[in-house]
Design a protein around this motif. Structure first.
Motif, PDB file in Angstrom:
ATOM      1  N   UNK A   1       0.840  -1.198   0.000  1.00  0.00           N
ATOM      2  CA  UNK A   1       0.000   0.000   0.000  1.00  0.00           C
ATOM      3  C   UNK A   1       0.872   1.245   0.000  1.00  0.00           C
ATOM      4  N   UNK A   2       0.523   2.207  -0.817  1.00  0.00           N
ATOM      5  CA  UNK A   2       1.261   3.454  -0.926  1.00  0.00           C
ATOM      6  C   UNK A   2       0.350   4.599  -0.501  1.00  0.00           C
ATOM      7  N   UNK A   3       0.846   5.426   0.387  1.00  0.00           N
ATOM      8  CA  UNK A   3       0.096   6.624   0.775  1.00  0.00           C
ATOM      9  C   UNK A   3       0.764   7.856   0.187  1.00  0.00           C
ATOM     10  N   UNK A   4      -0.046   8.729  -0.353  1.00  0.00           N
ATOM     11  CA  UNK A   4       0.444   9.955  -0.975  1.00  0.00           C
ATOM     12  C   UNK A   4      -0.204  11.151  -0.276  1.00  0.00           C
ATOM     13  N   UNK A   5       0.605  12.126   0.091  1.00  0.00           N
ATOM     14  CA  UNK A   5       0.090  13.306   0.775  1.00  0.00           C
ATOM     15  C   UNK A   5       0.599  14.551   0.062  1.00  0.00           C
ATOM     16  N   UNK A   6      -0.344  15.300  -0.515  1.00  0.00           N
ATOM     17  CA  UNK A   6       0.012  16.533  -1.206  1.00  0.00           C
ATOM     18  C   UNK A   6       0.017  17.716  -0.234  1.00  0.00           C
ATOM     19  N   UNK A   7       0.816  18.715  -0.573  1.00  0.00           N
ATOM     20  CA  UNK A   7       0.833  19.964   0.186  1.00  0.00           C
ATOM     21  C   UNK A   7       1.305  21.078  -0.734  1.00  0.00           C
ATOM     22  N   UNK A   8       1.119  22.313  -0.275  1.00  0.00           N
ATOM     23  CA  UNK A   8       1.640  23.454  -1.017  1.00  0.00           C
ATOM     24  C   UNK A   8       0.607  24.251  -1.784  1.00  0.00           C
ATOM     25  N   UNK A   9      -0.642  23.792  -1.779  1.00  0.00           N
ATOM     26  CA  UNK A   9      -1.669  24.559  -2.477  1.00  0.00           C
ATOM     27  C   UNK A   9      -1.997  25.843  -1.738  1.00  0.00           C
ATOM     28  N   UNK A  10      -2.810  26.678  -2.375  1.00  0.00           N
ATOM     29  CA  UNK A  10      -3.209  27.925  -1.750  1.00  0.00           C
ATOM     30  C   UNK A  10      -3.789  28.894  -2.747  1.00  0.00           C
ATOM     31  N   UNK A  11      -3.907  30.139  -2.308  1.00  0.00           N
ATOM     32  CA  UNK A  11      -4.446  31.216  -3.141  1.00  0.00           C
ATOM     33  C   UNK A  11      -3.303  32.091  -3.623  1.00  0.00           C
ATOM     34  N   UNK A  12      -3.280  32.354  -4.908  1.00  0.00           N
ATOM     35  CA  UNK A  12      -2.208  33.163  -5.491  1.00  0.00           C
ATOM     36  C   UNK A  12      -2.791  34.031  -6.598  1.00  0.00           C
ATOM     37  N   UNK A  13      -2.185  35.179  -6.817  1.00  0.00           N
ATOM     38  CA  UNK A  13      -2.635  36.043  -7.898  1.00  0.00           C
ATOM     39  C   UNK A  13      -2.119  35.540  -9.238  1.00  0.00           C
ATOM     40  N   UNK A  14      -2.833  35.879 -10.297  1.00  0.00           N
ATOM     41  CA  UNK A  14      -2.385  35.522 -11.633  1.00  0.00           C
ATOM     42  C   UNK A  14      -0.968  36.041 -11.860  1.00  0.00           C
TER      43      UNK A  14
ATOM     44  N   UNK B   1       4.000  22.656  -5.414  1.00  0.00           N
ATOM     45  CA  UNK B   1       3.299  21.562  -4.766  1.00  0.00           C
ATOM     46  C   UNK B   1       4.279  20.438  -4.462  1.00  0.00           C
ATOM     47  N   UNK B   2       4.030  19.767  -3.356  1.00  0.00           N
ATOM     48  CA  UNK B   2       4.821  18.604  -2.981  1.00  0.00           C
ATOM     49  C   UNK B   2       3.899  17.420  -2.762  1.00  0.00           C
ATOM     50  N   UNK B   3       4.418  16.236  -3.023  1.00  0.00           N
ATOM     51  CA  UNK B   3       3.674  15.007  -2.776  1.00  0.00           C
ATOM     52  C   UNK B   3       4.636  14.021  -2.123  1.00  0.00           C
ATOM     53  N   UNK B   4       4.398  13.747  -0.852  1.00  0.00           N
ATOM     54  CA  UNK B   4       5.228  12.814  -0.112  1.00  0.00           C
ATOM     55  C   UNK B   4       4.613  11.420  -0.167  1.00  0.00           C
ATOM     56  N   UNK B   5       5.447  10.447  -0.472  1.00  0.00           N
ATOM     57  CA  UNK B   5       4.966   9.077  -0.636  1.00  0.00           C
ATOM     58  C   UNK B   5       5.551   8.158   0.420  1.00  0.00           C
ATOM     59  N   UNK B   6       4.738   7.206   0.840  1.00  0.00           N
ATOM     60  CA  UNK B   6       5.245   6.162   1.727  1.00  0.00           C
ATOM     61  C   UNK B   6       5.799   5.030   0.871  1.00  0.00           C
ATOM     62  N   UNK B   7       6.435   4.093   1.508  1.00  0.00           N
ATOM     63  CA  UNK B   7       6.926   2.942   0.766  1.00  0.00           C
ATOM     64  C   UNK B   7       8.416   3.002   0.526  1.00  0.00           C
ATOM     65  N   UNK B   8       9.010   1.817   0.484  1.00  0.00           N
ATOM     66  CA  UNK B   8      10.461   1.730   0.359  1.00  0.00           C
ATOM     67  C   UNK B   8      10.932   1.710  -1.080  1.00  0.00           C
TER      68      UNK B   8
ATOM     69  N   UNK C   1      -0.503  11.168  -8.308  1.00  0.00           N
ATOM     70  CA  UNK C   1      -0.804   9.762  -8.484  1.00  0.00           C
ATOM     71  C   UNK C   1       0.483   8.977  -8.653  1.00  0.00           C
ATOM     72  N   UNK C   2       0.415   7.703  -8.296  1.00  0.00           N
ATOM     73  CA  UNK C   2       1.556   6.809  -8.431  1.00  0.00           C
ATOM     74  C   UNK C   2       1.161   5.603  -9.270  1.00  0.00           C
ATOM     75  N   UNK C   3       2.049   5.275 -10.184  1.00  0.00           N
ATOM     76  CA  UNK C   3       1.882   4.062 -10.985  1.00  0.00           C
ATOM     77  C   UNK C   3       2.988   3.120 -10.535  1.00  0.00           C
ATOM     78  N   UNK C   4       2.600   2.065  -9.811  1.00  0.00           N
ATOM     79  CA  UNK C   4       3.595   1.228  -9.150  1.00  0.00           C
ATOM     80  C   UNK C   4       3.787  -0.135  -9.801  1.00  0.00           C
ATOM     81  N   UNK C   5       3.086  -0.355 -10.901  1.00  0.00           N
ATOM     82  CA  UNK C   5       3.100  -1.703 -11.456  1.00  0.00           C
ATOM     83  C   UNK C   5       4.267  -1.985 -12.379  1.00  0.00           C
ATOM     84  N   UNK C   6       5.108  -0.969 -12.584  1.00  0.00           N
ATOM     85  CA  UNK C   6       6.326  -1.201 -13.352  1.00  0.00           C
ATOM     86  C   UNK C   6       6.057  -1.519 -14.806  1.00  0.00           C
ATOM     87  N   UNK C   7       6.940  -2.292 -15.387  1.00  0.00           N
ATOM     88  CA  UNK C   7       6.817  -2.598 -16.803  1.00  0.00           C
ATOM     89  C   UNK C   7       7.734  -1.710 -17.610  1.00  0.00           C
TER      90      UNK C   7
END
Length: 126
Positions: free
Chosen positions: A1-14, A20-27, A97-103
């Protein structure tokens, strides 16, 4: 199982920037292809950017080319999305998103991604 946690969003002017960051679990993060996607109100989720396992290959949606940069730090199990020259039409919930199935292929359709984060809101005001 892989957990993904995004951060860094917010309100910004044009014209502004966000990272943005996405921290993933798993070795075995270094074996996952990673992608950023977004969903605006009333629209389907769409591909924004993708990056290969090593980070040597990237792909972008036409709408963000030249403005967004995807990168990864496998030592930190983290993927980033640097967003510059933001536009109001970039407003959306951003998901990693994470694609973990390789290939042999790392760039796969959205439906192939098998783990998702909860999303982070990005709002760009005009």
């Amino acid at each position: 199982q892989v957990q993904l946690v995004e951060s860094g969003g917010g309100l910004v002017q044009a014209g502004g920037s966000l990272r943005l960051s996405c921290a993933a679990s798993g070795r075995t993060f270094s074996t996952y292809a990673m992608g950023w996607f977004r969903q605006a109100p009333g629209k389907e989720r769409e591909f924004v950017a993708g990056i290969s396992w090593s980070g040597s290959s990237t792909r972008y949606a036409d709408s963000v080319k030249g403005r967004f940069t995807i990168s990864r730090d496998n030592a930190k199990n983290t993927v980033y999305l640097q967003m510059n020259r933001l536009k109001p039409e970039d407003t959306a919930v951003y998901y990693c998103g994470a694609y973990t199935l390789g290939g042999s292929a790392w760039y796969v359709p959205q439906y192939e991604y098998n783990f998702w984060g909860q999303g982070t809101q990005v709002t760009v005001s005009s």
